[in-house]
Design a protein around this motif. Structure first.
Motif, PDB file in Angstrom:
ATOM      1  N   HIS A 200       0.841  -1.198   0.000  1.00 44.14           N
ATOM      2  CA  HIS A 200       0.000   0.000   0.000  1.00 44.14           C
ATOM      3  C   HIS A 200       0.875   1.248   0.000  1.00 44.14           C
ATOM      4  O   HIS A 200       2.063   1.197   0.332  1.00 44.14           O
ATOM      5  CB  HIS A 200      -0.919   0.010   1.222  1.00 44.14           C
ATOM      6  CG  HIS A 200      -0.181  -0.049   2.540  1.00 44.14           C
ATOM      7  ND1 HIS A 200       0.519   1.026   3.055  1.00 44.14           N
ATOM      8  CD2 HIS A 200      -0.026  -1.050   3.442  1.00 44.14           C
ATOM      9  CE1 HIS A 200       1.071   0.684   4.204  1.00 44.14           C
ATOM     10  NE2 HIS A 200       0.761  -0.571   4.466  1.00 44.14           N
TER      11      HIS A 200
ATOM     12  N   GLU B 110      -3.459   9.149  -2.172  1.00 40.43           N
ATOM     13  CA  GLU B 110      -3.935   8.793  -3.504  1.00 40.43           C
ATOM     14  C   GLU B 110      -4.037  10.029  -4.377  1.00 40.43           C
ATOM     15  O   GLU B 110      -3.646  10.012  -5.553  1.00 40.43           O
ATOM     16  CB  GLU B 110      -5.299   8.091  -3.409  1.00 40.43           C
ATOM     17  CG  GLU B 110      -5.229   6.671  -2.874  1.00 40.43           C
ATOM     18  CD  GLU B 110      -6.615   6.067  -2.671  1.00 40.43           C
ATOM     19  OE1 GLU B 110      -7.628   6.790  -2.886  1.00 40.43           O
ATOM     20  OE2 GLU B 110      -6.687   4.887  -2.295  1.00 40.43           O
TER      21      GLU B 110
ATOM     22  N   ALA C 128       1.198   5.441   1.377  1.00 38.98           N
ATOM     23  CA  ALA C 128       0.975   6.234   2.603  1.00 38.98           C
ATOM     24  C   ALA C 128       1.881   5.869   3.765  1.00 38.98           C
ATOM     25  O   ALA C 128       1.815   6.497   4.819  1.00 38.98           O
ATOM     26  CB  ALA C 128      -0.482   6.182   3.061  1.00 38.98           C
TER      27      ALA C 128
ATOM     28  N   THR D 110      -4.873   7.848   3.585  1.00 40.99           N
ATOM     29  CA  THR D 110      -4.656   7.115   2.347  1.00 40.99           C
ATOM     30  C   THR D 110      -5.282   7.849   1.164  1.00 40.99           C
ATOM     31  O   THR D 110      -4.674   7.950   0.089  1.00 40.99           O
ATOM     32  CB  THR D 110      -5.225   5.685   2.461  1.00 40.99           C
ATOM     33  OG1 THR D 110      -4.592   5.028   3.565  1.00 40.99           O
ATOM     34  CG2 THR D 110      -4.949   4.894   1.194  1.00 40.99           C
TER      35      THR D 110
ATOM     36  N   TYR E 216      -0.728   5.078   6.724  1.00 42.03           N
ATOM     37  CA  TYR E 216      -1.778   4.324   6.042  1.00 42.03           C
ATOM     38  C   TYR E 216      -2.977   4.068   6.950  1.00 42.03           C
ATOM     39  O   TYR E 216      -2.830   3.618   8.083  1.00 42.03           O
ATOM     40  CB  TYR E 216      -1.204   2.983   5.578  1.00 42.03           C
ATOM     41  CG  TYR E 216      -2.182   2.038   4.949  1.00 42.03           C
ATOM     42  CD1 TYR E 216      -2.737   2.307   3.697  1.00 42.03           C
ATOM     43  CD2 TYR E 216      -2.556   0.862   5.599  1.00 42.03           C
ATOM     44  CE1 TYR E 216      -3.626   1.429   3.109  1.00 42.03           C
ATOM     45  CE2 TYR E 216      -3.449  -0.020   5.015  1.00 42.03           C
ATOM     46  CZ  TYR E 216      -3.979   0.267   3.769  1.00 42.03           C
ATOM     47  OH  TYR E 216      -4.866  -0.604   3.192  1.00 42.03           O
ATOM     48  N   ASP E 217      -4.157   4.394   6.438  1.00 39.94           N
ATOM     49  CA  ASP E 217      -5.382   4.063   7.154  1.00 39.94           C
ATOM     50  C   ASP E 217      -6.346   3.361   6.210  1.00 39.94           C
ATOM     51  O   ASP E 217      -6.261   3.482   4.991  1.00 39.94           O
ATOM     52  CB  ASP E 217      -6.031   5.295   7.812  1.00 39.94           C
ATOM     53  CG  ASP E 217      -6.242   6.462   6.857  1.00 39.94           C
ATOM     54  OD1 ASP E 217      -6.233   6.267   5.625  1.00 39.94           O
ATOM     55  OD2 ASP E 217      -6.439   7.597   7.341  1.00 39.94           O
ATOM     56  N   GLU E 218      -7.249   2.601   6.795  1.00 41.05           N
ATOM     57  CA  GLU E 218      -8.217   1.832   6.006  1.00 41.05           C
ATOM     58  C   GLU E 218      -9.397   1.471   6.888  1.00 41.05           C
ATOM     59  O   GLU E 218      -9.310   1.504   8.124  1.00 41.05           O
ATOM     60  CB  GLU E 218      -7.572   0.555   5.458  1.00 41.05           C
ATOM     61  CG  GLU E 218      -7.141  -0.424   6.547  1.00 41.05           C
ATOM     62  CD  GLU E 218      -6.607  -1.731   6.011  1.00 41.05           C
ATOM     63  OE1 GLU E 218      -6.785  -2.012   4.808  1.00 41.05           O
ATOM     64  OE2 GLU E 218      -6.009  -2.494   6.808  1.00 41.05           O
TER      65      GLU E 218
ATOM     66  N   HIS F  46      -5.987   3.508  11.817  1.00 38.44           N
ATOM     67  CA  HIS F  46      -4.601   3.709  11.405  1.00 38.44           C
ATOM     68  C   HIS F  46      -3.853   2.413  11.699  1.00 38.44           C
ATOM     69  O   HIS F  46      -3.706   2.040  12.861  1.00 38.44           O
ATOM     70  CB  HIS F  46      -3.970   4.878  12.166  1.00 38.44           C
ATOM     71  CG  HIS F  46      -4.642   6.188  11.939  1.00 38.44           C
ATOM     72  ND1 HIS F  46      -4.216   7.358  12.521  1.00 38.44           N
ATOM     73  CD2 HIS F  46      -5.729   6.521  11.192  1.00 38.44           C
ATOM     74  CE1 HIS F  46      -4.999   8.357  12.145  1.00 38.44           C
ATOM     75  NE2 HIS F  46      -5.933   7.863  11.338  1.00 38.44           N
TER      76      HIS F  46
END
Length: 365
Positions: free
Chosen positions: A38, A202, A40, A198, A44-46, A55
């Motif tokens: 991935h 992007e 970030a 994230t 990175y977060d999702e 996070h």
């Protein structure tokens, strides 16, 4: 890989992504690789399996007093205003942290005003001159009892070292206040990317001159690279195959947990546990994001020596070892080293952005 001429950027975190965007806007063709699946980086977060934005690598709270930095990132995200608050658990009770006047009044059963709080600190502090270590910083500021209650064991857990063995700058990051301001940060700009980090990355990497390849380790492809220049954001000692030995980094293990049908688990975004448990803190993400959900998701952080590098360990001997690697980096005319790991500096996110903008300006200047 792209056909030359192109610039290779190793790492799709803040440092790599900001440099990539700046170079792309300047007309350069950029290829970004990251060994993770991935973008970030650690920011990175999702959405977790329960639909809560988390996070993955621990809480990232954006704050800066640099208007230029905030305006730059605002090109790629809208913001949600958010001021982070932290409590520390001492003796089973919760207190504001960083230490402020309310902390003193609640902990010691006092009724101090601002002048009284200043006098209290002056009375209990242990003057240190020179101030060389993190222990010196805290004792010089708040004295031994507060040091032992809030700092000593937390630092031992976080760094695996006694505060007396860490440079002063570690503790100097944490203020002590005579007022009742219970915000963790006092920067001018405090906010979270409205749709997450994230999504911001992007947007940053969405440019016709940028290509991104994930799951690629620089060590596996470096012999085949045909780039005109490399921007390297990984650990500097790894770039040089640890020829002078390994630079010490501190790592973390994250224990994520979802709590169904619990709307709020704790009173603030983060609760510190300086003296209890193997973890240092628990963060509840809904405080940070403002998300509404019938359940909640939290993360516990367990510092450790092994694992992905997160924090350079600020000691004089480590700085001396880094300088040896930095001397080698000066001879790499076609490589730019930038970021927390490449520059072996305990950067905040906004400082990484600043360093990346400066690096990009040198490359395009």
């Amino acid at each position: 890989m792209q056909a030359a001429p192109y610039i290779l950027i190793v790492g799709a975190g803040f440092a790599g992504s900001v440099v990539a965007r700046e170079l792309a806007d300047a007309g350069r063709h950029v290829h970004v690789i990251d060994k993770r699946p991935h973008i970030a980086g650690n920011a990175y977060d999702e959405l977790d399996t329960h639909g809560i934005l988390v996070h993955r690598y621990g809480p990232h709270i954006f704050h800066t007093s640099g208007e230029r930095i905030f305006e730059y990132l605002s090109r790629f995200t809208e913001w949600r205003p958010y001021e982070h608050r932290v409590r520390g658990i001492v003796g089973g009770k919760s207190y504001p942290f960083p230490i402020n006047r309310d902390t003193l009044n609640q902990l010691y059963g006092l009724d101090l005003d601002e002048a009284g709080a200043a006098a209290f600190f002056e009375q209990v502090r242990e003057p240190r001159d020179p101030v060389l270590s993190s222990e010196d910083v805290v004792l010089n500021s708040v004295g031994r009892d507060l040091y032992e209650k809030f700092f000593l064991n937390y630092t031992r857990k976080q760094w695996g070292l006694d505060p007396s063995r860490l440079k002063a700058g570690v503790a100097a990051r944490i203020p002590v206040r005579t007022n009742t301001d219970d915000r963790y940060f006092t920067d001018t700009f405090q906010a979270m990317p409205l749709h997450g980090y994230t999504k911001m990355f992007e947007s940053m990497l969405d440019h016709p001159n940028i290509s991104v390849e994930l799951g690629v380790d620089f060590a596996d492809v470096r012999v085949n690279i045909k780039a005109s220049h490399i921007v390297y954001t990984g650990p500097i000692d790894a770039y040089f195959n640890h020829c002078h030995g390994h630079l010490p980094y501190r790592s973390l293990r994250f224990e994520h947990e979802h709590l169904p049908n619990v709307e709020q688990y704790q009173e603030t975004g983060t609760i510190n546990y300086p003296n209890d448990h193997a973890y240092t803190r628990i963060t509840e993400f809904k405080h940070l994001t403002g998300q509404k959900h019938k359940g909640t998701s939290i993360v516990r952080e367990y510092p450790q020596a092994e694992g992905d590098p997160y924090y350079p360990v600020p000691r004089a001997e480590n700085e001396a070892l880094f300088k040896r690697y930095e001397d080698l980096s000066m001879k790499e005319s076609n490589v730019t080293f930038v970021g927390r790991l490449a520059q072996y500096r305990y950067y905040n996110m906004d400082q990484v952005v600043g360093a990346a903008l400066a690096a990009a300006k040198r490359l395009t200047g």
